[in-house]
Design a protein around this motif. Structure first.
Motif, PDB file in Angstrom:
ATOM      1  N   HIS A   1     -99.527 -66.995  20.773  1.00 22.60           N
ATOM      2  CA  HIS A   1     -98.172 -67.523  20.739  1.00 22.60           C
ATOM      3  C   HIS A   1     -97.239 -66.639  21.572  1.00 22.60           C
ATOM      4  CE1 HIS A   1     -94.627 -69.488  19.427  1.00 22.60           C
ATOM      5  NE2 HIS A   1     -95.262 -70.188  18.489  1.00 22.60           N
TER       6      HIS A   1
ATOM      7  N   GLU B   1     -94.264 -66.109  21.364  1.00 22.38           N
ATOM      8  CA  GLU B   1     -93.273 -65.384  20.560  1.00 22.38           C
ATOM      9  C   GLU B   1     -93.751 -63.992  20.164  1.00 22.38           C
ATOM     10  OE1 GLU B   1     -91.963 -67.832  17.303  1.00 22.38           O
ATOM     11  OE2 GLU B   1     -90.699 -69.065  18.602  1.00 22.38           O
ATOM     12  N   LEU B   2     -95.088 -63.795  20.121  1.00 21.06           N
ATOM     13  CA  LEU B   2     -95.596 -62.464  19.792  1.00 21.06           C
ATOM     14  C   LEU B   2     -95.171 -61.465  20.861  1.00 21.06           C
ATOM     15  CD1 LEU B   2     -99.172 -63.374  18.574  1.00 21.06           C
ATOM     16  CD2 LEU B   2     -97.285 -62.556  17.193  1.00 21.06           C
TER      17      LEU B   2
ATOM     18  N   GLU C   1     -92.593 -62.112  23.078  1.00 19.03           N
ATOM     19  CA  GLU C   1     -91.131 -62.130  23.145  1.00 19.03           C
ATOM     20  C   GLU C   1     -90.509 -61.229  22.083  1.00 19.03           C
ATOM     21  OE1 GLU C   1     -90.701 -66.675  24.889  1.00 19.03           O
ATOM     22  OE2 GLU C   1     -90.204 -66.262  22.813  1.00 19.03           O
ATOM     23  N   SER C   2     -91.104 -61.225  20.888  1.00 12.75           N
ATOM     24  CA  SER C   2     -90.499 -60.422  19.840  1.00 12.75           C
ATOM     25  C   SER C   2     -90.625 -58.932  20.160  1.00 12.75           C
ATOM     26  CB  SER C   2     -91.110 -60.759  18.481  1.00 12.75           C
ATOM     27  OG  SER C   2     -92.477 -60.496  18.473  1.00 12.75           O
ATOM     28  N   ALA C   3     -91.742 -58.533  20.795  1.00 15.80           N
ATOM     29  CA  ALA C   3     -91.867 -57.128  21.184  1.00 15.80           C
ATOM     30  C   ALA C   3     -90.783 -56.761  22.198  1.00 15.80           C
ATOM     31  CB  ALA C   3     -93.252 -56.848  21.759  1.00 15.80           C
ATOM     32  N   ARG C   4     -90.491 -57.699  23.110  1.00 20.10           N
ATOM     33  CA  ARG C   4     -89.424 -57.455  24.093  1.00 20.10           C
ATOM     34  C   ARG C   4     -88.082 -57.323  23.380  1.00 20.10           C
ATOM     35  NH1 ARG C   4     -90.227 -59.060  29.366  1.00 20.10           N
ATOM     36  NH2 ARG C   4     -88.277 -57.967  29.703  1.00 20.10           N
ATOM     37  N   VAL C   5     -87.822 -58.246  22.445  1.00 25.51           N
ATOM     38  CA  VAL C   5     -86.547 -58.214  21.719  1.00 25.51           C
ATOM     39  C   VAL C   5     -86.351 -56.862  21.042  1.00 25.51           C
ATOM     40  CG1 VAL C   5     -85.424 -59.068  19.645  1.00 25.51           C
ATOM     41  CG2 VAL C   5     -86.271 -60.683  21.347  1.00 25.51           C
ATOM     42  N   PHE C   6     -87.436 -56.325  20.459  1.00 31.58           N
ATOM     43  CA  PHE C   6     -87.284 -55.079  19.717  1.00 31.58           C
ATOM     44  C   PHE C   6     -87.473 -53.847  20.584  1.00 31.58           C
ATOM     45  CE2 PHE C   6     -88.042 -58.102  16.244  1.00 31.58           C
ATOM     46  CZ  PHE C   6     -86.872 -57.863  15.536  1.00 31.58           C
ATOM     47  N   GLY C   7     -87.429 -54.021  21.911  1.00 34.63           N
ATOM     48  CA  GLY C   7     -87.262 -52.846  22.761  1.00 34.63           C
ATOM     49  C   GLY C   7     -88.421 -52.453  23.652  1.00 34.63           C
ATOM     50  N   TYR C   8     -89.550 -53.191  23.618  1.00 32.76           N
ATOM     51  CA  TYR C   8     -90.635 -52.850  24.540  1.00 32.76           C
ATOM     52  C   TYR C   8     -90.363 -53.480  25.901  1.00 32.76           C
ATOM     53  CZ  TYR C   8     -94.079 -50.747  21.356  1.00 32.76           C
ATOM     54  OH  TYR C   8     -94.761 -49.919  20.518  1.00 32.76           O
ATOM     55  N   GLY C   9     -90.597 -52.721  26.972  1.00 32.83           N
ATOM     56  CA  GLY C   9     -90.493 -53.277  28.321  1.00 32.83           C
ATOM     57  C   GLY C   9     -91.700 -54.143  28.617  1.00 32.83           C
TER      58      GLY C   9
ATOM     59  N   ILE D   1     -99.283 -55.201  23.093  1.00 33.01           N
ATOM     60  CA  ILE D   1     -99.340 -56.463  22.350  1.00 33.01           C
ATOM     61  C   ILE D   1    -100.363 -57.416  22.976  1.00 33.01           C
ATOM     62  CG2 ILE D   1     -98.010 -58.428  21.482  1.00 33.01           C
ATOM     63  CD1 ILE D   1     -97.003 -55.831  20.346  1.00 33.01           C
TER      64      ILE D   1
END
Lengths: 558, 350
Positions: free
Chosen positions: A456, A458-459, A461-469, A477
């Motif tokens: 998915h 979103e797996l 995208e959520s890492a990006r949202v929480f600060g991973y480049g 991920i």
């Protein structure tokens, strides 16, 4: 708070550069060989200049031997595909839809023949069914049965190809059978159809596309096989298209024009099969084979299950057990059927320097090629499934092209692509590396794409949202989540490369003499005892890798 | 932190999905983007997050411009310092609950002690302390939802985006989680921008609702405001049930302009323009005995008993109307009634 943080290089620019680089690699390694085949069929290369000519086409079209090769190729491949389809479909049904004893284990074992190199299978069956001296014929003679089976015939070739292609059909049909929603069949029974009627009117039409796909796959593989037809056809000069291409390469000077035209024929044959399948299936694909598996209700066979068990066991004996036994016996004998078995023979055969140097070459080239092909495949799969860059479809299309190009034809193309260039690629190990990557990256792209599609977005995208480049997201991920399919692709490609013969036979040099070439040479001089030892070694490597593959997928299915 | 969006526009191919949205989503409250599928609510959220690139406009989070068309500014998502709950929860299956929740802190380079402490606090807040070491694949839907919330809490971001976060839960859990999200927000004080297509969910969780249609905000306001004063027929029908009456008569009475619904005459709602329709909520009707002078005569065609209330549909001279009654009166199809309504409960919509 109006601080604006902009990255130094625009992400769009670096993405475009990355895509351009991937496209360039694919054009050189995949597209160039394919174009060169077409080019060399209608051009002569004299002193670096291309001169248009029609003589190669005329020579092939007016040569009876080439029409014979074409007819033999079609006949053998068609019979082999029919046999493989029959066997594969029956086995798939037995393993998925019946309560046959031991079906789970038998299904795993019945997939193993894929990892037995075609050349080795042919050698084993030559030892079993050669006229007079084949093990089976000797047993017949001993028992006084007036019957002699002969593998050195069209029928023999089709038989050996068919049993080794059956697992491909079996896997496709089994996946289709598992993906049928059982409620489709239950609904038919609720509305009054009997069990046989349900099978004929519901199940059969639903899996028909899968059976057809399997048949076409078997046909295209059969058309491009080189090891089997050479080993089984050489003694009576039953020559298929692939054998003719090899003969063209052996000539002095090599007959490049004929090789090119025959390669085009091979490609046309496999494209025609694929096109026929498309036509037959237009709008009739009801089930997606990649979907989630259902647990279908198995058929209670009663005492018929003895028959299905016997049939599956017979297949395992024919495809694996008997060949391994006969190879083992031959390898332990000083010369074929001397009757004196000794480990010393095996040790002598495998202990020579030649074995270990060619084995080292094989491992190095195969490991390197598998690593590079998987890396390239990973990059392409990621770009096509996770970006909207223009040109990504072209990239995917190009890299998947070689799937319908027989290995030996692709090898011919790679040879043409580099032979006249002043860069030192032809005649070095590099050219084999390029051929492997160009021909086989498609398989890595397919398998990795399939698991990326299931992941998915979103797996990530959520890492990006929480600060991973982007890079960290990929490393922490994406990669861990698709690792099983990456590893599986690597092992699959590595095992292909370790035994690849049809491209290597055209491209190898002293520097890149691989183990498969050594086996081929030993076959050429007729030392069947040593050949059996080498074949056993190849088979055990293949089966070990197969087991490794199973354990990775068994452990962590994505 | 407030989120300011001006002229936000985006097209997918030839289709405009956002047509110049201009809104400021206030700090410290729950703003809900509500609309049918395809209205642009999720695209708006994803543009604010930085997961989607708009074609025009500006986006500022807490006064910091994160997107602008000219001169171009595009802050990548990982530097926007936001938190988000995804529709699929996006719980990483190869990590434990603790690892999932601690990722925002690891991304920010926090030390081990801080991580342990903050993750512990967040897991306490969502009642998951016992499951810290559990593999994320072994969680129920509700537990995954809590992990997703804990991850937002831990990130310390004053802005939390939620994309249909409750749509994968079953009905009871969904109602419980609404309350939980509201309580957490009251306690911690972040701003939440919440996307949903479920009007009931929007009504129960929002401080302010933004109703979107075809890529534009058609109305905004508090849930009560929306219910009592819908401005359009679309808003009236999207939030709650509404009887929309087009066939009514206007008349001039002694005390000013009047409207007539059958025999029922009422003072006209203020500023009733030409071509507007009337909107009356089903529970505002009062059903009395038939043939009463000055009521709207109706014949019941369908009844539905829902335990705490009775719903019926009646044919009247102004069309078919839905009525909700709290009474214990027995009603059957074929019964006749006289309908009445208080003048202040008659609204007009376009």
């Amino acid at each position: 708070m109006t601080a604006i943080t902009a990255p130094r290089v625009s992400p769009r620019l670096s993405a475009a550069l990355g895509l351009a680089l991937l496209l360039a690699i694919v054009v050189v390694l995949v597209l160039a060989p394919l174009i060169m085949i077409l080019l060399r069929a209608v051009f002569d290369s004299t002193a670096g200049a291309l001169v248009p000519t029609g003589r190669h086409i005329v020579a092939v079209l007016s040569g009876a031997i080439y029409w014979q090769a074409l007819a033999s190729t079609i006949a053998v491949a068609a019979v082999a595909a029919a046999l493989a389809t029959l066997l594969g479909t029956a086995l798939a049904w037995i393993f998925v839809r019946t309560t046959t004893f031991g079906r789970a284990v038998l299904e795993q074992v019945a997939q193993m023949p894929i990892f037995i190199p075609p050349f080795v299978g042919a050698v084993a069956w030559a030892l079993l069914l050669a006229p007079r001296v084949g093990a089976v014929n000797r047993i017949f003679a001993m028992l006084g049965i007036p019957l002699e089976l002969d593998v050195y015939t069209h029928g023999g070739m089709a038989w050996v190809m068919g049993i080794y292609l059956a697992p491909y059909v079996m896997m496709i049909v089994a996946a289709a059978l598992r993906s049928i929603d059982p409620s489709l069949e239950e609904a038919a029974q609720v509305f009054g159809l009997g069990r046989l009627q349900t099978a004929l009117r519901i199940t059969a039409p639903l899996i028909a596309p899968a059976i057809l796909s399997g048949a076409v796959l078997a046909f295209t593989i059969a058309v491009g096989l080189f090891g089997t037809p050479v080993v089984l056809g050489w003694s009576r000069q039953i020559l298929l298209l692939t054998s003719r291409i090899w003969i063209g390469a052996q000539a002095t000077p090599p007959d490049y024009g004929t090789m090119a035209v025959l390669s085009v024929w091979l490609i046309v044959l496999s494209l025609a099969a694929t096109a026929a399948q498309r036509y037959a299936l237009a709008g009739r694909s009801y089930i997606t084979v990649t979907g989630k598996g259902f647990r279908p209700r198995p058929v209670e066979l009663g005492h018929w299950s003895a028959l299905t068990f016997a049939l599956s066991l017979l297949y395992v004996i024919l495809a694996i057990a008997a060949p391994l036994v006969v190879l083992g016996v031959a390898a332990l004998s000083a010369y074929t059927w001397s009757g004196h078995l000794s480990l010393a023979n095996l040790a002598t055969a495998l202990g020579s320097d030649d074995v270990w140097t060619t084995m080292q070459t094989s491992v190095v080239i195969s490991a390197l090629a598998a690593t590079l092909a998987v890396a390239l495949g990973l990059a392409i799969a990621w770009v096509t499934s996770r970006t909207r860059l223009p040109g990504r479809q072209a990239l995917e299309y190009l890299v998947l092209l070689p799937i319908s190009v027989p290995g030996i034809a692709f090898g011919v193309g790679v040879m043409f692509a580099w032979i006249d260039l002043s860069v030192a690629v032809y005649g070095t190990a590099l050219i084999i590396l390029f051929a492997f990557i160009g021909r086989f990256t498609a398989y890595a792209v397919r398998s990795i794409s399939a698991s990326l599609v299931q992941l998915h977005p979103e797996l990530e995208e959520s890492a990006r949202v929480f600060g991973y480049g982007p890079l960290r997201t990929f490393a922490r991920i994406t990669l861990p989540l698709i690792l099983p399919s990456v590893l599986a692709s690597w092992i699959l490609l590595f095992s292909f490369f370790m035994t690849e013969l049809s491209m290597v036979i055209l491209l190898y040099s002293e520097q890149s003499r691989m183990f498969s070439i050594l086996s081929f040479e030993v076959w050429n001089v007729g030392d069947f005892s040593r050949l059996a030892a080498l074949s056993l070694l190849q088979t055990s490597i293949g089966l070990t890798l197969a087991v490794a593959l199973k354990s990775i997928f068994g452990q962590k299915a994505v | 932190m407030p989120i300011e969006v001006t002229n936000l526009s985006k097209v997918f191919g030839p289709v405009p999905v956002l047509r110049g949205i201009d809104e400021t989503f206030a700090d410290g409250e729950i703003s809900v983007l509500l609309g049918a599928s395809g209205c642009g609510k999720t695209t708006t959220l994803r543009c604010i997050a930085g997961l989607e690139r708009p074609d025009a406009g500006t986006i500022a989070i807490g006064g910091r411009t994160v997107y602008r068309d000219v001169p171009p500014v595009f802050v990548p998502v990982e530097r926007r310092r936001i938190a988000m709950v995804f529709q699929s929860y996006a719980i990483w299956p190869h990590m434990t609950v603790f690892q999932n929740v601690s990722l925002p802190l690891r991304a920010a380079g926090a030390d081990r002690r801080t991580i342990a402490q903050k993750v512990g606090e967040a897991l306490d807040l969502v009642d998951l302390s016992d499951l810290a070491a559990r593999s994320a694949t072994k969680l129920s839907g509700g537990q995954q939802q809590r992990v997703a919330l804990a991850r937002c809490i831990v990130s310390g971001s004053p802005v939390i985006l939620m994309d249909e976060p409750l749509s994968n839960l079953d009905a009871n859990l969904r109602i419980a989680m609404r309350a939980e999200i509201r309580n957490l927000q009251r306690r911690l004080g972040q701003m939440i921008l919440f996307v949903t297509h479920d009007q009931e969910e929007a009504m129960s969780i929002a401080d302010t609702i933004y109703l979107l249609r075809d890529g534009a905000v058609v109305q905004k306001g508090s849930p009560r405001d929306f219910y009592e004063n819908p401005q359009t027929r679309y808003a009236a029908e999207f939030l709650g049930r509404a009887n929309i009456i087009e066939r009514f008569a206007r008349a001039d009475g002694a005390a000013g302009p009047q409207i007539r619904l059958g025999d029922l005459a009422l003072p006209s709602p203020p500023d009733l323009p030409e071509g507007a329709s009337l909107c009356i909520r089903p529970e505002k009707w009062r059903a009395g005995p038939p043939d009463t002078a000055g009521t709207l005569a109706g014949r019941i065609v369908e009844t539905r008993y829902v335990g705490d209330r009775l719903e019926f549909v009646a044919d009247t001279p102004v069309g078919r109307l839905s009525v909700v009654e709290m009474s214990d009166v027995e009603r059957r199809p074929g019964d006749r009634v006289g309908l009445n309504v208080a003048p202040r409960d008659v609204k007009w919509v376009r």
